[in-house]
Structure formats: C-alpha cells, structure tokens
Design a protein around this motif. Structure first.
Motif, PDB file in Angstrom:
ATOM      1  N   MET A 107      99.277  23.789   5.473  1.00 22.69           N
ATOM      2  CA  MET A 107      98.043  23.652   4.341  1.00 22.69           C
ATOM      3  C   MET A 107      98.510  22.327   3.465  1.00 22.69           C
ATOM      4  SD  MET A 107      95.879  26.430   2.255  1.00 22.69           S
ATOM      5  CE  MET A 107      93.962  25.870   1.906  1.00 22.69           C
ATOM      6  N   ALA A 108      97.903  21.294   3.397  1.00 18.85           N
ATOM      7  CA  ALA A 108      98.176  20.284   2.696  1.00 18.85           C
ATOM      8  C   ALA A 108      97.995  20.682   0.956  1.00 18.85           C
ATOM      9  CB  ALA A 108      97.350  18.924   3.122  1.00 18.85           C
ATOM     10  N   LEU A 109      96.928  21.277   0.826  1.00 19.45           N
ATOM     11  CA  LEU A 109      96.747  21.430  -0.703  1.00 19.45           C
ATOM     12  C   LEU A 109      97.643  22.532  -1.141  1.00 19.45           C
ATOM     13  CD1 LEU A 109      94.787  21.618  -3.150  1.00 19.45           C
ATOM     14  CD2 LEU A 109      93.458  23.331  -2.309  1.00 19.45           C
ATOM     15  N   LEU A 110      98.032  23.541  -0.506  1.00 18.77           N
ATOM     16  CA  LEU A 110      98.987  24.381  -0.862  1.00 18.77           C
ATOM     17  C   LEU A 110     100.302  23.672  -1.192  1.00 18.77           C
ATOM     18  CD1 LEU A 110     100.120  27.417  -1.095  1.00 18.77           C
ATOM     19  CD2 LEU A 110     100.505  27.195   1.224  1.00 18.77           C
ATOM     20  N   ASP A 111     100.828  22.763  -0.038  1.00 12.88           N
ATOM     21  CA  ASP A 111     101.912  22.037  -0.337  1.00 12.88           C
ATOM     22  C   ASP A 111     101.878  21.146  -1.592  1.00 12.88           C
ATOM     23  OD1 ASP A 111     103.185  23.605   1.836  1.00 12.88           O
ATOM     24  OD2 ASP A 111     102.750  22.088   3.251  1.00 12.88           O
ATOM     25  N   ASP A 112     100.700  20.297  -1.611  1.00 15.60           N
ATOM     26  CA  ASP A 112     100.667  19.642  -2.833  1.00 15.60           C
ATOM     27  C   ASP A 112     100.791  20.340  -4.059  1.00 15.60           C
ATOM     28  OD1 ASP A 112     100.436  17.538  -0.933  1.00 15.60           O
ATOM     29  OD2 ASP A 112      98.203  17.281  -0.857  1.00 15.60           O
ATOM     30  N   LEU A 113     100.149  21.259  -4.204  1.00 18.34           N
ATOM     31  CA  LEU A 113      99.807  22.151  -5.655  1.00 18.34           C
ATOM     32  C   LEU A 113     101.451  22.841  -5.934  1.00 18.34           C
ATOM     33  CD1 LEU A 113      96.612  24.023  -5.258  1.00 18.34           C
ATOM     34  CD2 LEU A 113      97.109  22.205  -6.683  1.00 18.34           C
ATOM     35  N   ALA A 114     102.127  23.345  -4.801  1.00 21.50           N
ATOM     36  CA  ALA A 114     103.202  23.856  -5.035  1.00 21.50           C
ATOM     37  C   ALA A 114     104.549  22.865  -5.599  1.00 21.50           C
ATOM     38  CB  ALA A 114     103.846  24.509  -3.847  1.00 21.50           C
ATOM     39  N   ASP A 115     104.330  21.659  -4.759  1.00 24.77           N
ATOM     40  CA  ASP A 115     105.356  20.611  -5.051  1.00 24.77           C
ATOM     41  C   ASP A 115     104.882  19.961  -6.371  1.00 24.77           C
ATOM     42  OD1 ASP A 115     107.618  19.187  -4.121  1.00 24.77           O
ATOM     43  OD2 ASP A 115     106.569  17.550  -3.838  1.00 24.77           O
ATOM     44  N   GLU A 116     103.810  19.658  -6.725  1.00 20.49           N
ATOM     45  CA  GLU A 116     103.503  19.243  -8.179  1.00 20.49           C
ATOM     46  C   GLU A 116     104.099  19.872  -9.124  1.00 20.49           C
ATOM     47  OE1 GLU A 116      99.878  17.449 -10.752  1.00 20.49           O
ATOM     48  OE2 GLU A 116      99.518  17.930  -8.745  1.00 20.49           O
ATOM     49  N   LEU A 117     103.852  21.393  -8.842  1.00 22.72           N
ATOM     50  CA  LEU A 117     104.098  22.345  -9.929  1.00 22.72           C
ATOM     51  C   LEU A 117     105.667  22.529  -9.924  1.00 22.72           C
ATOM     52  CD1 LEU A 117     103.451  24.729 -12.180  1.00 22.72           C
ATOM     53  CD2 LEU A 117     103.353  26.258 -10.157  1.00 22.72           C
ATOM     54  N   ALA A 118     106.400  22.355  -8.808  1.00 23.19           N
ATOM     55  CA  ALA A 118     107.721  22.547  -8.784  1.00 23.19           C
ATOM     56  C   ALA A 118     108.290  21.118  -9.697  1.00 23.19           C
ATOM     57  CB  ALA A 118     108.283  22.634  -7.465  1.00 23.19           C
ATOM     58  N   ARG A 119     107.831  19.997  -9.397  1.00 19.68           N
ATOM     59  CA  ARG A 119     108.273  18.707  -9.969  1.00 19.68           C
ATOM     60  C   ARG A 119     107.999  18.780 -11.627  1.00 19.68           C
ATOM     61  NH1 ARG A 119     104.821  14.428  -7.990  1.00 19.68           N
ATOM     62  NH2 ARG A 119     103.820  16.019  -6.777  1.00 19.68           N
ATOM     63  N   ASP A 120     106.971  19.414 -12.007  1.00 21.12           N
ATOM     64  CA  ASP A 120     106.673  19.601 -13.490  1.00 21.12           C
ATOM     65  C   ASP A 120     107.484  20.419 -14.026  1.00 21.12           C
ATOM     66  OD1 ASP A 120     104.627  17.866 -13.149  1.00 21.12           O
ATOM     67  OD2 ASP A 120     103.319  19.094 -13.331  1.00 21.12           O
ATOM     68  N   VAL A 121     107.932  21.776 -13.472  1.00 13.92           N
ATOM     69  CA  VAL A 121     108.821  22.809 -13.749  1.00 13.92           C
ATOM     70  C   VAL A 121     110.104  22.337 -13.884  1.00 13.92           C
ATOM     71  CG1 VAL A 121     109.709  25.033 -13.622  1.00 13.92           C
ATOM     72  CG2 VAL A 121     107.268  24.702 -13.400  1.00 13.92           C
ATOM     73  N   LEU A 122     110.821  21.692 -12.871  1.00 18.88           N
ATOM     74  CA  LEU A 122     112.040  21.357 -13.169  1.00 18.88           C
ATOM     75  C   LEU A 122     112.262  19.943 -14.055  1.00 18.88           C
ATOM     76  CD1 LEU A 122     112.883  20.907  -9.102  1.00 18.88           C
ATOM     77  CD2 LEU A 122     113.719  22.654 -10.950  1.00 18.88           C
ATOM     78  N   ALA A 123     111.031  19.203 -14.268  1.00 19.04           N
ATOM     79  CA  ALA A 123     111.311  18.213 -15.375  1.00 19.04           C
ATOM     80  C   ALA A 123     111.449  18.855 -16.608  1.00 19.04           C
ATOM     81  CB  ALA A 123     110.101  17.237 -15.332  1.00 19.04           C
ATOM     82  N   ALA A 124     110.713  20.201 -16.788  1.00 18.04           N
ATOM     83  CA  ALA A 124     110.830  20.730 -18.104  1.00 18.04           C
ATOM     84  C   ALA A 124     112.020  21.425 -18.457  1.00 18.04           C
ATOM     85  CB  ALA A 124     109.528  21.415 -18.283  1.00 18.04           C
ATOM     86  N   LEU A 125     112.500  21.868 -17.473  1.00 14.76           N
ATOM     87  CA  LEU A 125     114.000  22.626 -17.633  1.00 14.76           C
ATOM     88  C   LEU A 125     114.846  22.339 -18.691  1.00 14.76           C
ATOM     89  CD1 LEU A 125     114.875  23.655 -13.910  1.00 14.76           C
ATOM     90  CD2 LEU A 125     113.600  24.798 -15.590  1.00 14.76           C
ATOM     91  N   ASP A 126     115.117  21.288 -18.765  1.00 18.85           N
ATOM     92  CA  ASP A 126     116.165  20.680 -19.959  1.00 18.85           C
ATOM     93  C   ASP A 126     115.539  20.818 -21.292  1.00 18.85           C
ATOM     94  OD1 ASP A 126     118.118  20.041 -17.895  1.00 18.85           O
ATOM     95  OD2 ASP A 126     117.458  17.989 -17.631  1.00 18.85           O
TER      96      ASP A 126
END
Length: 75
Positions: free
Chosen positions: A1-20
């Motif tokens: 499901m493209a929407l699921l993967d897109d949402l999950a990956d966008e959230l993952a990128r944002d969370v990883l960018a905020a970790l530091d």
C-alpha cells in the motif's frame, strides 16, 4: 500500500532528523508506541523504515571510516 509506506517513511525521516536535537537516540520507540495505539500496521511500517534508515546510517559510517583510514595511509 503506497500511502502506508509513504506515511511511514516520511515520519521515519522526520523522527530520525530530530533525534540529535532531542538528545534521545531512542525517541523513535516513543513515536512507534504512539502510532501503534491507533494503527499497528503503520507502526510496523514505521519501524521497518526506521530500521532500514538506521542500518544505512551505520553502513555509511563504516564505509566513510574505512575510506578515511585508507586515505590517511596513502597520504
């Protein structure tokens, strides 16, 4: 499901960018728990994206370290 993967990956990128900035290298676990309360499916896709991105970071660091050592020895 493209929407699921897109949402999950966008959230993952944002969370990883905020970790530091957050100073909490395990903050993604809190986000995963929060997401999982409403959508276990999104939670699993998010965690898959996090794991892939963290593994890629680790691999890239390993590569960069090896190349730096090689270049230092050649100089």
């Amino acid at each position: 499901m493209a929407l699921l993967d897109d949402l999950a990956d966008e959230l993952a990128r944002d969370v990883l960018a905020a970790l530091d900035d957050l100073g909490d290298d395990r903050f993604y676990e809190k986000v995963a728990k929060s997401v999982g309360e409403l959508s276990p499916t999104l939670q699993e896709a998010f965690m898959t994206s996090i794991r892939l991105r963290l593994a890629e970071r680790r691999g890239r660091r390993t590569l960069e370290t090896a190349l730096a050592k090689l270049r230092a020895g050649s100089a």
